[in-house]
Design a protein around this motif. Structure first.
Motif, PDB file in Angstrom:
ATOM      1  N   ARG A   1       0.823  -1.214   0.000  1.00 23.60           N
ATOM      2  CA  ARG A   1       0.000   0.000   0.000  1.00 23.60           C
ATOM      3  C   ARG A   1       0.864   1.274   0.000  1.00 23.60           C
ATOM      4  O   ARG A   1       0.834   2.084   0.948  1.00 23.60           O
ATOM      5  CB  ARG A   1      -0.979   0.025   1.180  1.00 23.60           C
ATOM      6  N   PRO A   2       1.641   1.460  -1.077  1.00 27.50           N
ATOM      7  CA  PRO A   2       2.444   2.692  -1.158  1.00 27.50           C
ATOM      8  C   PRO A   2       1.526   3.899  -1.356  1.00 27.50           C
ATOM      9  O   PRO A   2       0.351   3.732  -1.698  1.00 27.50           O
ATOM     10  CB  PRO A   2       3.304   2.454  -2.403  1.00 27.50           C
ATOM     11  N   LYS A   3       2.082   5.078  -1.132  1.00 28.57           N
ATOM     12  CA  LYS A   3       1.306   6.304  -1.399  1.00 28.57           C
ATOM     13  C   LYS A   3       1.272   6.583  -2.895  1.00 28.57           C
ATOM     14  O   LYS A   3       0.282   7.070  -3.422  1.00 28.57           O
ATOM     15  CB  LYS A   3       1.931   7.509  -0.679  1.00 28.57           C
ATOM     16  N   VAL A   4       2.415   6.330  -3.556  1.00 26.37           N
ATOM     17  CA  VAL A   4       2.512   6.608  -4.995  1.00 26.37           C
ATOM     18  C   VAL A   4       3.205   5.438  -5.697  1.00 26.37           C
ATOM     19  O   VAL A   4       4.151   4.858  -5.172  1.00 26.37           O
ATOM     20  CB  VAL A   4       3.348   7.895  -5.280  1.00 26.37           C
ATOM     21  N   ILE A   5       2.690   5.117  -6.891  1.00 28.33           N
ATOM     22  CA  ILE A   5       3.371   4.154  -7.761  1.00 28.33           C
ATOM     23  C   ILE A   5       3.787   4.899  -9.022  1.00 28.33           C
ATOM     24  O   ILE A   5       2.950   5.538  -9.671  1.00 28.33           O
ATOM     25  CB  ILE A   5       2.446   2.990  -8.165  1.00 28.33           C
TER      26      ILE A   5
ATOM     27  N   PRO B   1      11.376  15.801 -19.636  1.00 30.33           N
ATOM     28  CA  PRO B   1       9.965  15.610 -19.252  1.00 30.33           C
ATOM     29  C   PRO B   1       9.771  14.550 -18.172  1.00 30.33           C
ATOM     30  O   PRO B   1       8.916  14.695 -17.306  1.00 30.33           O
ATOM     31  CB  PRO B   1       9.274  15.203 -20.565  1.00 30.33           C
ATOM     32  N   CYS B   2      10.598  13.504 -18.209  1.00 34.06           N
ATOM     33  CA  CYS B   2      10.493  12.471 -17.172  1.00 34.06           C
ATOM     34  C   CYS B   2      10.793  13.068 -15.799  1.00 34.06           C
ATOM     35  O   CYS B   2      10.093  12.804 -14.808  1.00 34.06           O
ATOM     36  CB  CYS B   2      11.454  11.323 -17.501  1.00 34.06           C
ATOM     37  N   TRP B   3      11.820  13.908 -15.759  1.00 34.91           N
ATOM     38  CA  TRP B   3      12.179  14.542 -14.479  1.00 34.91           C
ATOM     39  C   TRP B   3      11.044  15.442 -13.978  1.00 34.91           C
ATOM     40  O   TRP B   3      10.762  15.503 -12.777  1.00 34.91           O
ATOM     41  CB  TRP B   3      13.509  15.289 -14.632  1.00 34.91           C
ATOM     42  N   GLU B   4      10.365  16.108 -14.922  1.00 35.89           N
ATOM     43  CA  GLU B   4       9.201  16.929 -14.526  1.00 35.89           C
ATOM     44  C   GLU B   4       8.141  16.036 -13.866  1.00 35.89           C
ATOM     45  O   GLU B   4       7.529  16.418 -12.867  1.00 35.89           O
ATOM     46  CB  GLU B   4       8.580  17.650 -15.742  1.00 35.89           C
ATOM     47  N   ASP B   5       7.927  14.847 -14.421  1.00 38.56           N
ATOM     48  CA  ASP B   5       6.946  13.909 -13.845  1.00 38.56           C
ATOM     49  C   ASP B   5       7.373  13.498 -12.439  1.00 38.56           C
ATOM     50  O   ASP B   5       6.561  13.463 -11.514  1.00 38.56           O
ATOM     51  CB  ASP B   5       6.806  12.642 -14.713  1.00 38.56           C
ATOM     52  N   LEU B   6       8.656  13.191 -12.289  1.00 37.14           N
ATOM     53  CA  LEU B   6       9.151  12.726 -10.991  1.00 37.14           C
ATOM     54  C   LEU B   6       9.091  13.848  -9.948  1.00 37.14           C
ATOM     55  O   LEU B   6       8.833  13.594  -8.768  1.00 37.14           O
ATOM     56  CB  LEU B   6      10.579  12.175 -11.122  1.00 37.14           C
ATOM     57  N   LYS B   7       9.289  15.089 -10.411  1.00 37.59           N
ATOM     58  CA  LYS B   7       9.193  16.217  -9.467  1.00 37.59           C
ATOM     59  C   LYS B   7       7.765  16.339  -8.930  1.00 37.59           C
ATOM     60  O   LYS B   7       7.549  16.688  -7.774  1.00 37.59           O
ATOM     61  CB  LYS B   7       9.629  17.524 -10.154  1.00 37.59           C
ATOM     62  N   LYS B   8       6.784  16.039  -9.793  1.00 31.82           N
ATOM     63  CA  LYS B   8       5.387  16.068  -9.322  1.00 31.82           C
ATOM     64  C   LYS B   8       5.179  15.030  -8.220  1.00 31.82           C
ATOM     65  O   LYS B   8       4.455  15.255  -7.264  1.00 31.82           O
ATOM     66  CB  LYS B   8       4.416  15.774 -10.475  1.00 31.82           C
ATOM     67  N   VAL B   9       5.821  13.884  -8.383  1.00 35.50           N
ATOM     68  CA  VAL B   9       5.706  12.817  -7.376  1.00 35.50           C
ATOM     69  C   VAL B   9       6.327  13.288  -6.062  1.00 35.50           C
ATOM     70  O   VAL B   9       5.739  13.136  -4.988  1.00 35.50           O
ATOM     71  CB  VAL B   9       6.388  11.517  -7.876  1.00 35.50           C
ATOM     72  N   VAL B  10       7.521  13.892  -6.158  1.00 32.56           N
ATOM     73  CA  VAL B  10       8.206  14.384  -4.952  1.00 32.56           C
ATOM     74  C   VAL B  10       7.315  15.412  -4.251  1.00 32.56           C
ATOM     75  O   VAL B  10       7.126  15.363  -3.027  1.00 32.56           O
ATOM     76  CB  VAL B  10       9.580  15.004  -5.320  1.00 32.56           C
ATOM     77  N   ALA B  11       6.741  16.331  -5.022  1.00 34.34           N
ATOM     78  CA  ALA B  11       5.898  17.385  -4.429  1.00 34.34           C
ATOM     79  C   ALA B  11       4.672  16.759  -3.769  1.00 34.34           C
ATOM     80  O   ALA B  11       4.297  17.131  -2.656  1.00 34.34           O
ATOM     81  CB  ALA B  11       5.484  18.382  -5.506  1.00 34.34           C
ATOM     82  N   TRP B  12       4.073  15.794  -4.435  1.00 38.95           N
ATOM     83  CA  TRP B  12       2.865  15.169  -3.871  1.00 38.95           C
ATOM     84  C   TRP B  12       3.205  14.439  -2.578  1.00 38.95           C
ATOM     85  O   TRP B  12       2.478  14.542  -1.591  1.00 38.95           O
ATOM     86  CB  TRP B  12       2.219  14.205  -4.882  1.00 38.95           C
ATOM     87  N   MET B  13       4.342  13.746  -2.587  1.00 37.97           N
ATOM     88  CA  MET B  13       4.713  12.983  -1.392  1.00 37.97           C
ATOM     89  C   MET B  13       5.057  13.916  -0.230  1.00 37.97           C
ATOM     90  O   MET B  13       4.777  13.592   0.929  1.00 37.97           O
ATOM     91  CB  MET B  13       5.874  12.044  -1.703  1.00 37.97           C
TER      92      MET B  13
ATOM     93  N   CYS C   1       1.932  14.927   1.442  1.00 37.68           N
ATOM     94  CA  CYS C   1       1.081  13.828   1.865  1.00 37.68           C
ATOM     95  C   CYS C   1       1.493  13.418   3.280  1.00 37.68           C
ATOM     96  O   CYS C   1       2.657  13.152   3.519  1.00 37.68           O
ATOM     97  CB  CYS C   1       1.307  12.727   0.829  1.00 37.68           C
ATOM     98  N   PRO C   2       0.556  13.404   4.236  1.00 38.55           N
ATOM     99  CA  PRO C   2       0.954  13.138   5.625  1.00 38.55           C
ATOM    100  C   PRO C   2       1.604  11.780   5.780  1.00 38.55           C
ATOM    101  O   PRO C   2       1.216  10.828   5.088  1.00 38.55           O
ATOM    102  CB  PRO C   2      -0.374  13.197   6.398  1.00 38.55           C
TER     103      PRO C   2
END
Ligand code: URA
Length: 223
Positions: A148-152, A203-215, A218-219
């Motif tokens: 049950r990860p927060k992000v995949i 563009p891939c790095w832009e996607d990964l930055k969104k993941v970092v920001a979301w995490m 995320c509490p």
């Protein structure tokens, strides 16, 4: 059945029992298994798998690697030659790039969990075929349910299409979060594609930055 109706049915049933003179109920919860134990049980269920034709050419079943409590998970396509020999996902050239991507995101490789849609190497590194995906991907879904990860982060066409149940290509899907059973899923390019197309790294790095920001937003809920 809707939850409200279910609640009503349970209440009626309890009142029924009370009418029959039953005043006390002992409720026992099934013991909660840890992610480690759940993963171990999934591995045991897979066993020395011969469910599909990929078993014929494999050296090792490549189950998955990382922290069973990981908040971040990566899913690729299937093992290549190096992974087949070592029994660990993403250890070849594409794997080294994936490790760099994980570290650039501020994580250690051992802190995340890494898996694949299929667990045995397709011959000549061809794409896994639909019957192989259909046979093997339920085990990946069980691993996801255990961790049950927060992000995949799904890497490339096959992983994105399999987990998101779509025929859309990665160029269209990448960069936008989707949801799978309450888990945020970010499709992006596969590291092997990035090795062949370095222009896709940005563009891939832009996607990964969104993941970092979301995490970061995320509490953190320790279990
Ligand atoms: N490519 C993948 O999709 N998975 C691996 O484990 C290695 C290379």
């Amino acid at each position: 059945m809707r939850l409200e109706n279910l609640r009503g049915e349970i209440k009626d049933h309890l009142l029924d029992l009370q009418d029959k003179g039953i005043e006390e109920l002992v409720i026992r919860r099934a013991p909660r298994l840890s992610p480690e134990v759940k993963l171990q049980k999934i591995r045991e269920e897979i066993g020395d798998c011969t469910r599909c034709k990929l078993c014929q050419g494999r050296t090792h079943i490549v189950f998955g690697v990382g922290d069973p409590h990981a908040r971040l998970m990566f899913v690729g396509e299937g093992p290549g030659r190096d992974e087949d020999l070592q029994g660990e996902p993403f250890v070849g050239r594409a794997g080294q790039l994936l490790t760099k991507m994980i570290e650039a995101m501020g994580f250690k490789r051992a802190e995340v969990y890494i898996g694949n849609v299929v667990k045995c190497r397709p011959p000549e590194n061809r794409l896994p075929e639909p019957d192989e995906v259909a046979t093997c991907s339920p085990f990946l879904l069980k691993q996801i349910a255990a961790i049950r990860p927060k992000v995949i982060v799904v890497l490339g066409n096959l992983a994105a299409q399999t987990l998101l149940q779509t025929k859309k290509g990665i160029t269209q899907l990448r960069g936008n979060f989707q949801e799978l059973r309450g888990i945020q899923v970010m499709p992006t390019f596969h590291p092997a594609y990035l090795l062949r197309n370095p222009d896709a790294k940005r563009p891939c790095w832009e996607d990964l930055k969104k993941v970092v920001a979301w995490m970061a937003s995320c509490p953190y809920n320790p279990v």
